[in-house]
Design an enzyme around this catalytic site. Structure first.
Site, PDB file in Angstrom:
ATOM      1  N   GLU A 122    -127.247-108.149 -72.074  1.00  0.00           N
ATOM      2  CA  GLU A 122    -127.257-107.161 -73.157  1.00  0.00           C
ATOM      3  C   GLU A 122    -127.479-107.825 -74.528  1.00  0.00           C
ATOM      4  O   GLU A 122    -126.744-107.573 -75.484  1.00  0.00           O
ATOM      5  CB  GLU A 122    -125.969-106.337 -73.155  1.00  0.00           C
ATOM      6  N   GLU A 265    -125.667-102.584 -64.168  1.00  0.00           N
ATOM      7  CA  GLU A 265    -124.231-102.299 -64.144  1.00  0.00           C
ATOM      8  C   GLU A 265    -124.020-100.796 -64.250  1.00  0.00           C
ATOM      9  O   GLU A 265    -124.659-100.130 -65.069  1.00  0.00           O
ATOM     10  CB  GLU A 265    -123.503-102.966 -65.325  1.00  0.00           C
TER      11      GLU A 265
END
Length: 484
Positions: A122, A265
């Site tokens: 991220e 995720e």
């Protein structure tokens, strides 16, 4: 010949190094290891195999974990932390070294089936304020060269897991990447497309619900909703589909609307906040799995579900930061010791989850508040215990929130006691604590008993240290060569 100062620096690093010796959706899992009580990697790999889980994503390249995965035939995504992007983007010598140490050495006959390398995690997150943005592409290009040199570029694919905050829109069909990311995302998806890599995204409907009191709760799940979203001819009945199609629309705007998408995720925590409980976690995860395996796809990609879905996560991680919320330590479908939290069918052949086998526990004893002691001075002891151990289940919305004041004290004392491997002195608390052999657990509030394995965490620290010494060696050598 190296200048004497460089020789001295390199010899210093050598000394440091020596001293360290002391098309259908497939369901996978994230295996995180930020825990006070880490199971042996071999135990976790057996847990994966017993549950027929064939895909796993890890957040680094821990040699203990990769060694345990050898011969398992489990497909693996290894990771490079954001903090390593700068050094990885600085030199192909360093990326070559990383590939040799963390990919090539394991990809031998009977080795590890590494399919992906996640470059950062991220890195475009809005809260990072662009800190890693300029490093991603140089790191990718260096690593791609390194994989090519190792004759692995055709098999091992580089990806960049992105948070869903990378794109935005009021309606899915109008999805677009954040304006400040347009240029880097154009470069990224072009690179991914050229090298046959998917776009990896992390999607968390729970966080949408947790962060917005106006978010309709039933829209976060897959059981139907009275708050559907109408977008032209398309109707969205769950947050996942809406979020996924917002990404599809954003990719389409860049000319890559058909790019394969992997969910890096997704999950639901079982404790630590209102709405984070065993029932909600089971309903969400089972709904997600059923939805993905139905192959219905989404309105913008009918009949085309995500390429892979990695549940977050396999195990609870009791040492994670709680800055985002106390729920951060409770995402696992298994508790820290590999015991299933709830009934879940992963759609992989087993009807229900199977528990970890041969887990080595500490003795069955707990530290509790001494009932005969005056608790007037206990507050400071609780504060110290909970600043070191995990007490997040005691907070509002947690599974141990309603066990009473004395129960709270006992829970805090026991968490600290188990973390300290049941050292007798760690249950003293100036005479306020006592050891009991009777399990003080109440309902869903479980007083844990620690596991005996502590080798993994120390070994991981050693190998991380080992890697950085090597990197520093290359950096100093490069500076010396340039200057002298």
């Amino acid at each position: 010949m190296l200048e004497p100062r460089c020789t001295a620096a390199l010899l210093f690093l050598v000394a440091l190094w020596s001293s360290a010796l002391v098309a259908e959706s497939a369901i996978g899992v994230n295996w995180g290891a930020v825990s006070f009580h880490r199971l042996k990697p071999s135990t976790v790999v057996d847990l994966l195999k017993d549950n027929k889980i064939q895909k796993v994503k890890i957040f680094d390249a821990d040699p203990d974990v990769l060694t345990a995965l050898m011969g398992s035939r489990i497909q693996v995504m290894v990771g490079i932390p954001n903090e390593m992007l700068a050094v990885m983007s600085s030199s192909t010598d360093i990326s070559d070294l990383w590939v040799r140490q963390n990919v090539s050495r394991y990809m031998v006959k009977g080795g590890v089936d590494i399919r992906y390398v996640a470059v950062g995690n991220e890195p475009f997150l809005a809260s990072y304020s662009g800190q890693f943005q300029s490093l991603v592409m140089p790191a990718l290009l260096n690593l791609q060269q390194s994989l090519a040199k190792a004759n692995l570029a055709g098999y091992v694919k580089l990806v960049v897991p992105c948070n869903a905050d990378a794109y935005e829109s009021s309606l899915p069909s109008q999805g677009a990447f954040r304006p400040e990311l347009t240029q880097i995302m154009t470069q990224l998806v072009s690179f991914l497309n050229s090298n046959g890599s998917p776009f990896v995204v992390n999607i968390y409907p729970f966080l949408s619900l947790y962060g917005n009191s106006d978010f309709p709760q039933d829209y976060a799940f897959f059981e139907g909703t009275s708050h559907s979203v109408t977008d032209g001819p398309n109707v969205y009945t769950n947050a996942f589909d809406g979020n996924f199609d917002t990404l599809v629309a954003a990719l389409t705007k860049l000319g890559y609307g058909q790019m394969p998408i992997v969910i890096g995720e997704i999950g639901w925590p079982s404790d630590g906040a209102i709405g984070a409980n065993l029932t909600a976690a089971r309903v969400f995860n089972q709904g997600l799995i059923n939805h993905a395996l139905s192959n219905k796809g989404t309105p913008l990609r009918p009949g085309i579900p995500p390429m892979d879905i990695f549940l977050f996560s396999l195990l609870d991680e009791g040492a994670k930061s709680v800055l985002p919320g106390n729920f951060e330590r409770h995402w696992g479908i298994f508790s820290f010791d590999g015991q299933a939290k709830y009934a879940l069918n992963l759609g992989l052949g087993n009807k229900l989850l199977k528990n970890a086998k041969n887990v080595q526990y500490l003795p069955s004893r707990w530290c509790i508040a001494n009932p005969s002691s005056n608790m007037n001075t206990v507050a400071n002891h609780i504060q110290i215990a909970c600043s070191i151990a995990d007490c997040t289940t005691l907070n509002y919305g947690g599974s141990c929130n309603e066990i009473g004041a004395k129960g709270n004290v006992s829970y805090a004392f026991n968490s600290y006691y188990q973390l300290k491997m049941q050292d007798e002195r760690s249950c003293d608390f100036d005479g306020l604590g006592m050891v009991t052999f009777r399990d003080p657990s109440v309902g869903d509030c479980r007083f844990l008993v620690g596991v005996t394995d502590k080798t993994s965490a120390s070994s991981s620290r050693y190998h991380g240290y080992h890697w950085w010494v090597k990197v520093l060696f290359f950096i100093i050598q490069g500076i010396c060569s340039f200057v002298f």
